[in-house]
Design a protein around this motif. Sequence first.
Motif, mmCIF file in Angstrom:
data_model
loop_
_atom_site.group_PDB
_atom_site.id
_atom_site.type_symbol
_atom_site.label_atom_id
_atom_site.label_comp_id
_atom_site.label_asym_id
_atom_site.label_seq_id
_atom_site.Cartn_x
_atom_site.Cartn_y
_atom_site.Cartn_z
ATOM 1 N N ARG A 116 0.844 -1.188 0.000
ATOM 2 C CA ARG A 116 0.000 0.000 0.000
ATOM 3 C C ARG A 116 0.887 1.248 0.000
ATOM 4 O O ARG A 116 1.673 1.455 0.926
ATOM 5 N N PRO A 117 0.781 2.092 -1.039
ATOM 6 C CA PRO A 117 1.595 3.325 -1.075
ATOM 7 C C PRO A 117 1.235 4.235 0.101
ATOM 8 O O PRO A 117 0.068 4.363 0.465
ATOM 9 N N VAL A 118 2.244 4.861 0.670
ATOM 10 C CA VAL A 118 2.040 5.776 1.796
ATOM 11 C C VAL A 118 2.898 7.018 1.593
ATOM 12 O O VAL A 118 3.850 7.020 0.810
ATOM 13 N N ARG A 119 2.549 8.058 2.343
ATOM 14 C CA ARG A 119 3.371 9.277 2.363
ATOM 15 C C ARG A 119 3.938 9.441 3.768
ATOM 16 O O ARG A 119 3.196 9.423 4.752
ATOM 17 N N VAL A 120 5.270 9.571 3.837
ATOM 18 C CA VAL A 120 5.949 9.724 5.119
ATOM 19 C C VAL A 120 5.992 11.197 5.487
ATOM 20 O O VAL A 120 6.553 12.019 4.757
ATOM 21 N N ARG A 121 5.391 11.535 6.620
ATOM 22 C CA ARG A 121 5.343 12.927 7.054
ATOM 23 C C ARG A 121 6.568 13.297 7.891
ATOM 24 O O ARG A 121 7.059 14.415 7.829
ATOM 25 N N THR A 122 7.037 12.382 8.723
ATOM 26 C CA THR A 122 8.264 12.611 9.492
ATOM 27 C C THR A 122 8.753 11.287 10.047
ATOM 28 O O THR A 122 7.979 10.320 10.152
ATOM 29 N N ALA A 160 11.674 9.736 13.161
ATOM 30 C CA ALA A 160 12.654 9.996 14.223
ATOM 31 C C ALA A 160 12.673 8.814 15.171
ATOM 32 O O ALA A 160 11.624 8.228 15.473
ATOM 33 N N GLU A 161 13.878 8.472 15.627
ATOM 34 C CA GLU A 161 14.069 7.439 16.635
ATOM 35 C C GLU A 161 13.361 6.137 16.282
ATOM 36 O O GLU A 161 12.750 5.471 17.116
ATOM 37 N N GLY A 162 13.435 5.752 14.999
ATOM 38 C CA GLY A 162 12.922 4.461 14.570
ATOM 39 C C GLY A 162 11.432 4.404 14.313
ATOM 40 O O GLY A 162 10.900 3.322 14.044
ATOM 41 N N MET A 163 10.722 5.524 14.391
ATOM 42 C CA MET A 163 9.286 5.555 14.153
ATOM 43 C C MET A 163 8.965 6.603 13.092
ATOM 44 O O MET A 163 9.700 7.583 12.925
ATOM 45 N N SER A 164 7.839 6.375 12.386
ATOM 46 C CA SER A 164 7.440 7.300 11.321
ATOM 47 C C SER A 164 5.948 7.589 11.412
ATOM 48 O O SER A 164 5.149 6.716 11.760
ATOM 49 N N VAL A 165 5.581 8.831 11.086
ATOM 50 C CA VAL A 165 4.187 9.210 10.913
ATOM 51 C C VAL A 165 3.892 9.174 9.424
ATOM 52 O O VAL A 165 4.616 9.795 8.633
ATOM 53 N N ILE A 166 2.849 8.413 9.025
ATOM 54 C CA ILE A 166 2.562 8.234 7.603
ATOM 55 C C ILE A 166 1.087 8.499 7.311
ATOM 56 O O ILE A 166 0.232 8.404 8.196
#
Length: 350
Positions: free
Chosen positions: A317-323, A325-331
């Motif tokens: 599933r295509p996603v957009r990465v918003r940010t 840090a420290e091994g985690m991402s908001v998508i």
Amino acid sequence: MWFAIVLVGVLGVVAGSWALVTVLRPVSDPSTVAKYTYARVTAGKVGQTLNLDVVARWTSTLAGSNRAAGVVTSVDIKPGQLIASGQVLYSVDLRPVVAARGSVPTFRAIGPHTSGRDVSQLQRMLTATRFYAGPIDGTAGAGTVAAIKAWQKSRGEDATGTVERGDVIFLPSLPARVTLDTKVVSRGASLAGGEPVLQELPAAPRFTLALTTAQAALLTSGTRVDVTAPGGAVWHGVSGEQVSDQQTEIVTVSVDGPKGAVLCGRDCDRIPPEGETRLSSSVLVVPTVWGLVVPSSALVTGADGKVAVITDHGTRRPVRVRTSAEGMSVIDGVRAGERVRVPGGDAVPQ
């Protein structure tokens, strides 16, 4: 072939120091690895804040010397206080010593018929304190002498009409933020006259961070720095100029107020004028972003550069990465509660 780029940040904060380790390596597509596990998409936030010490230090220049002889009977200003013309600095033998503006230092008594630039300086001080309304002509005529007498009477002194050498310290500019040399001027200390006693401070102290080269590389100009002031208030600042020391490999980063403002605003007198003051701070390396969070290792990048996740149904599933840090991402592009594949664990694809 699919590749995953994993950015792992390890942050440790111990006594105002920190370390950041970045590991960049290709990872197999989670849909083809022998083992994987699942991570659930959850609502949350991702950001990176570093807890560091900011050092505040005043610089000072000599502003005036004492001309009074006797015992210091009172100290009337606080260190770092902003003073104006006519302000009492301290008293010697119960006789107040005041500040006045002038480029010519005190060198003589000023009385009837005295003329010179120092007389003009005294006339301006008497005007500022509303004892004199005559011309600033540099001559102690009848009007100036009358003003001197009225001023002396207001101080509880004999109205002689003559200002003695020790009564005034002329400073190059006023108002000014100043501090007295407490090793020389303290209650009960003896003065002989001629001691350098008054230091002028700038409008604000200098605030800096001391970082390694690697640490400084993470701070771009304008990075937000929140400094905890004495008393608990928070001063909002930004990182500024970086100066490197090639021998020590230490980078000194200035911390300034936003848009050129003074970081400490009107509360700069909370910083002691002598020595260094260490203040805790939070440096916002990665601004906090709220949204749907997954482990960064769940992200896969194809040959076309597009980023996706693999759902528990095996769907890319295509996603957009918003940010990140420290091994985690908001998508964006997923739903809360869904599960996505992460390399590792004991589960085997079916």
